[in-house]
Design a protein around this motif. Structure first.
Motif, PDB file in Angstrom:
ATOM      1  N   LEU A   1       0.836  -1.190   0.000  1.00  6.11           N
ATOM      2  CA  LEU A   1       0.000   0.000   0.000  1.00  6.11           C
ATOM      3  C   LEU A   1       0.877   1.248   0.000  1.00  6.11           C
ATOM      4  O   LEU A   1       1.320   1.676  -1.057  1.00  6.11           O
ATOM      5  N   LEU A   2       1.146   1.870   1.137  1.00  4.24           N
ATOM      6  CA  LEU A   2       1.889   3.128   1.117  1.00  4.24           C
ATOM      7  C   LEU A   2       3.311   2.943   0.589  1.00  4.24           C
ATOM      8  O   LEU A   2       3.766   3.709  -0.272  1.00  4.24           O
ATOM      9  N   LEU A   3       4.029   1.955   1.103  1.00  5.11           N
ATOM     10  CA  LEU A   3       5.388   1.732   0.603  1.00  5.11           C
ATOM     11  C   LEU A   3       5.361   1.338  -0.868  1.00  5.11           C
ATOM     12  O   LEU A   3       6.186   1.800  -1.666  1.00  5.11           O
ATOM     13  N   TRP A   4       4.421   0.488  -1.231  1.00  7.95           N
ATOM     14  CA  TRP A   4       4.274   0.076  -2.638  1.00  7.95           C
ATOM     15  C   TRP A   4       4.002   1.283  -3.527  1.00  7.95           C
ATOM     16  O   TRP A   4       4.618   1.438  -4.589  1.00  7.95           O
ATOM     17  N   ALA A   5       3.088   2.153  -3.093  1.00 13.30           N
ATOM     18  CA  ALA A   5       2.760   3.336  -3.894  1.00 13.30           C
ATOM     19  C   ALA A   5       3.970   4.244  -4.056  1.00 13.30           C
ATOM     20  O   ALA A   5       4.169   4.853  -5.112  1.00 13.30           O
ATOM     21  N   ALA A   6       4.786   4.333  -3.023  1.00  8.66           N
ATOM     22  CA  ALA A   6       5.971   5.192  -3.079  1.00  8.66           C
ATOM     23  C   ALA A   6       7.106   4.567  -3.873  1.00  8.66           C
ATOM     24  O   ALA A   6       8.066   5.255  -4.230  1.00  8.66           O
ATOM     25  N   GLY A   7       7.009   3.266  -4.151  1.00  8.28           N
ATOM     26  CA  GLY A   7       8.099   2.583  -4.846  1.00  8.28           C
ATOM     27  C   GLY A   7       9.218   2.175  -3.917  1.00  8.28           C
ATOM     28  O   GLY A   7      10.384   2.136  -4.317  1.00  8.28           O
ATOM     29  N   LEU A   8       8.851   1.825  -2.663  1.00  9.02           N
ATOM     30  CA  LEU A   8       9.845   1.474  -1.651  1.00  9.02           C
ATOM     31  C   LEU A   8       9.658   0.045  -1.154  1.00  9.02           C
ATOM     32  O   LEU A   8       8.528  -0.433  -1.022  1.00  9.02           O
ATOM     33  N   ARG A   9      10.772  -0.599  -0.862  1.00 13.53           N
ATOM     34  CA  ARG A   9      10.744  -1.909  -0.223  1.00 13.53           C
ATOM     35  C   ARG A   9      10.490  -1.744   1.279  1.00 13.53           C
ATOM     36  O   ARG A   9      10.794  -0.707   1.867  1.00 13.53           O
ATOM     37  N   ASP A  10       9.969  -2.793   1.890  1.00 12.28           N
ATOM     38  CA  ASP A  10       9.816  -2.842   3.341  1.00 12.28           C
ATOM     39  C   ASP A  10      11.096  -3.440   3.916  1.00 12.28           C
ATOM     40  O   ASP A  10      11.268  -4.659   3.943  1.00 12.28           O
ATOM     41  N   LEU A  11      12.004  -2.570   4.350  1.00 12.97           N
ATOM     42  CA  LEU A  11      13.301  -3.018   4.862  1.00 12.97           C
ATOM     43  C   LEU A  11      13.461  -2.561   6.309  1.00 12.97           C
ATOM     44  O   LEU A  11      13.561  -1.362   6.581  1.00 12.97           O
ATOM     45  N   THR A  12      13.477  -3.505   7.214  1.00 15.38           N
ATOM     46  CA  THR A  12      13.658  -3.168   8.630  1.00 15.38           C
ATOM     47  C   THR A  12      14.858  -3.891   9.236  1.00 15.38           C
ATOM     48  O   THR A  12      15.129  -3.736  10.424  1.00 15.38           O
ATOM     49  N   ASP A  13      15.568  -4.668   8.423  1.00 14.92           N
ATOM     50  CA  ASP A  13      16.706  -5.435   8.934  1.00 14.92           C
ATOM     51  C   ASP A  13      18.038  -4.852   8.474  1.00 14.92           C
ATOM     52  O   ASP A  13      19.055  -5.544   8.443  1.00 14.92           O
ATOM     53  N   VAL A  14      18.010  -3.571   8.094  1.00  8.70           N
ATOM     54  CA  VAL A  14      19.235  -2.875   7.692  1.00  8.70           C
ATOM     55  C   VAL A  14      19.350  -1.598   8.522  1.00  8.70           C
ATOM     56  O   VAL A  14      18.344  -1.084   9.022  1.00  8.70           O
ATOM     57  N   PRO A  15      20.551  -1.058   8.674  1.00  6.86           N
ATOM     58  CA  PRO A  15      20.714   0.143   9.502  1.00  6.86           C
ATOM     59  C   PRO A  15      20.076   1.374   8.851  1.00  6.86           C
ATOM     60  O   PRO A  15      19.982   1.459   7.621  1.00  6.86           O
ATOM     61  N   PRO A  16      19.654   2.340   9.661  1.00  8.63           N
ATOM     62  CA  PRO A  16      19.208   3.625   9.113  1.00  8.63           C
ATOM     63  C   PRO A  16      20.297   4.231   8.233  1.00  8.63           C
ATOM     64  O   PRO A  16      21.481   4.173   8.562  1.00  8.63           O
ATOM     65  N   GLY A  17      19.876   4.770   7.106  1.00 13.20           N
ATOM     66  CA  GLY A  17      20.827   5.328   6.153  1.00 13.20           C
ATOM     67  C   GLY A  17      21.292   4.333   5.117  1.00 13.20           C
ATOM     68  O   GLY A  17      21.922   4.705   4.124  1.00 13.20           O
ATOM     69  N   GLN A  18      20.970   3.059   5.322  1.00 14.38           N
ATOM     70  CA  GLN A  18      21.373   2.020   4.380  1.00 14.38           C
ATOM     71  C   GLN A  18      20.163   1.341   3.735  1.00 14.38           C
ATOM     72  O   GLN A  18      20.255   0.210   3.271  1.00 14.38           O
ATOM     73  N   GLY A  19      19.042   2.042   3.735  1.00 16.47           N
ATOM     74  CA  GLY A  19      17.839   1.506   3.108  1.00 16.47           C
ATOM     75  C   GLY A  19      16.714   1.201   4.072  1.00 16.47           C
ATOM     76  O   GLY A  19      15.644   0.752   3.655  1.00 16.47           O
ATOM     77  N   TYR A  20      16.927   1.437   5.355  1.00 16.38           N
ATOM     78  CA  TYR A  20      15.891   1.183   6.365  1.00 16.38           C
ATOM     79  C   TYR A  20      14.649   2.025   6.072  1.00 16.38           C
ATOM     80  O   TYR A  20      14.742   3.239   5.871  1.00 16.38           O
ATOM     81  N   THR A  21      13.472   1.374   6.015  1.00 18.60           N
ATOM     82  CA  THR A  21      12.230   2.100   5.725  1.00 18.60           C
ATOM     83  C   THR A  21      11.186   1.941   6.835  1.00 18.60           C
ATOM     84  O   THR A  21      10.015   2.254   6.631  1.00 18.60           O
ATOM     85  N   GLY A  22      11.614   1.472   8.002  1.00 15.92           N
ATOM     86  CA  GLY A  22      10.666   1.319   9.104  1.00 15.92           C
ATOM     87  C   GLY A  22      10.071   2.634   9.568  1.00 15.92           C
ATOM     88  O   GLY A  22       9.000   2.655  10.181  1.00 15.92           O
ATOM     89  N   HIS A  23      10.756   3.737   9.265  1.00 14.81           N
ATOM     90  CA  HIS A  23      10.270   5.050   9.675  1.00 14.81           C
ATOM     91  C   HIS A  23       9.380   5.695   8.617  1.00 14.81           C
ATOM     92  O   HIS A  23       8.719   6.696   8.894  1.00 14.81           O
ATOM     93  N   ALA A  24       9.354   5.141   7.421  1.00  9.31           N
ATOM     94  CA  ALA A  24       8.658   5.780   6.300  1.00  9.31           C
ATOM     95  C   ALA A  24       7.159   5.885   6.565  1.00  9.31           C
ATOM     96  O   ALA A  24       6.497   4.879   6.832  1.00  9.31           O
ATOM     97  N   PHE A  25       6.637   7.111   6.525  1.00 10.77           N
ATOM     98  CA  PHE A  25       5.221   7.405   6.779  1.00 10.77           C
ATOM     99  C   PHE A  25       4.799   6.978   8.185  1.00 10.77           C
ATOM    100  O   PHE A  25       3.612   6.817   8.450  1.00 10.77           O
ATOM    101  N   ASN A  26       5.765   6.827   9.074  1.00 12.03           N
ATOM    102  CA  ASN A  26       5.487   6.244  10.383  1.00 12.03           C
ATOM    103  C   ASN A  26       5.816   7.196  11.526  1.00 12.03           C
ATOM    104  O   ASN A  26       5.787   6.795  12.684  1.00 12.03           O
ATOM    105  N   ASP A  27       6.168   8.438  11.189  1.00 13.62           N
ATOM    106  CA  ASP A  27       6.374   9.468  12.201  1.00 13.62           C
ATOM    107  C   ASP A  27       5.784  10.766  11.662  1.00 13.62           C
ATOM    108  O   ASP A  27       5.049  10.754  10.675  1.00 13.62           O
TER     109      ASP A  27
END
Length: 230
Positions: free
Chosen positions: A70-96
């Motif tokens: 949904l939101l990540l898909w619409a933005a063209g982003l993967r759901d990545l939570t197992d990588v460090p911030p700055g290296q592709g982490y998207t756990g914060h995307a649309f979440n703050d």
């Protein structure tokens, strides 16, 4: 006859594929004169994905609305939570409150830094996002990359946020939580036009984050155009 039909079908598929490639190639050469860092074809595809989302699809458990196609898909982003911030982490995307701009920028522009005299206030100097953008971006959306950039500064005219200043790019969409209860959100395009809306349930971002999200856009075209949508 069957062989001939099969050949015709193959030719039609090939023709459609070539037509799609031609469209993507044409979009890759388009330049936005005001914001030349915009990956125009990718942005359009992201906008179309956002438009396709229904209120029912977005009025589910928040993590499902945010992550699962949904939101990540619409933005063209993967759901990545197992990588460090700055290296592709998207756990914060649309979440703050702040990382709520879906920005589609050209590949080389993704490595722009927040430096020099013309930089975004309140954002870390340099703000090196390029490697993470490359890792997190879904390739099927088109040329360039995607990121959930910070919205602060969007209430200036012209906007002084990360998308428009650091990346010289328009946003595909912005997520705005709606007063007075901040239980619903809208997605709006770069001009503040409504794309879709939802009222998710479950573990939403903290209320203070949702309130701050609206405060960041207060006074901008996104707030002025969309108070009526909330």
């Amino acid at each position: 006859m069957l062989l001939r039909c099969a050949n015709v079908g193959s030719l039609l598929l090939a023709s459609n594929a070539l037509r799609n490639v031609a469209k993507m190639s044409a979009a890759a050469f388009e330049v936005d004169p005001e914001y030349p860092g915009t990956a125009i074809g990718r942005m359009r595809a992201s906008v179309e994905r956002a438009k396709s989302l229904t209120a029912d699809e977005l009025s589910v458990e928040w993590e499902d609305a945010r992550k699962r196609h949904l939101l990540l898909w619409a933005a063209g982003l993967r759901d990545l939570t197992d990588v460090p911030p700055g290296q592709g982490y998207t756990g914060h995307a649309f979440n703050d409150y702040n990382h709520c701009d879906a920005t589609c920028m050209l590949g080389d522009v993704a490595h722009n830094l927040n430096d020099g005299q013309d930089r975004v206030a309140g954002i870390a100097v340099n703000n090196r996002l390029g490697p993470g953008i490359e890792r997190a971006s879904l390739p099927e959306l088109g040329v360039g990359g995607s990121w959930s950039t910070c919205t602060n500064g969007c209430n200036r005219e012209p906007p002084r946020d990360v998308a428009h200043v650091q990346f010289r790019s328009r946003v595909a969409f912005k997520l705005v939580w709606c007063p007075p209860t901040f239980a619903s959100f809208v997605l709006v395009d770069d001009a503040g036009g409504l794309l879709c809306s939802g009222t998710p349930r479950g573990a939403l971002p903290a209320l203070r984050e949702r309130q701050a999200n609206f405060d960041v856009v207060r006074g901008s075209k996104d707030q002025n155009n969309n108070t009526a949508f909330c």
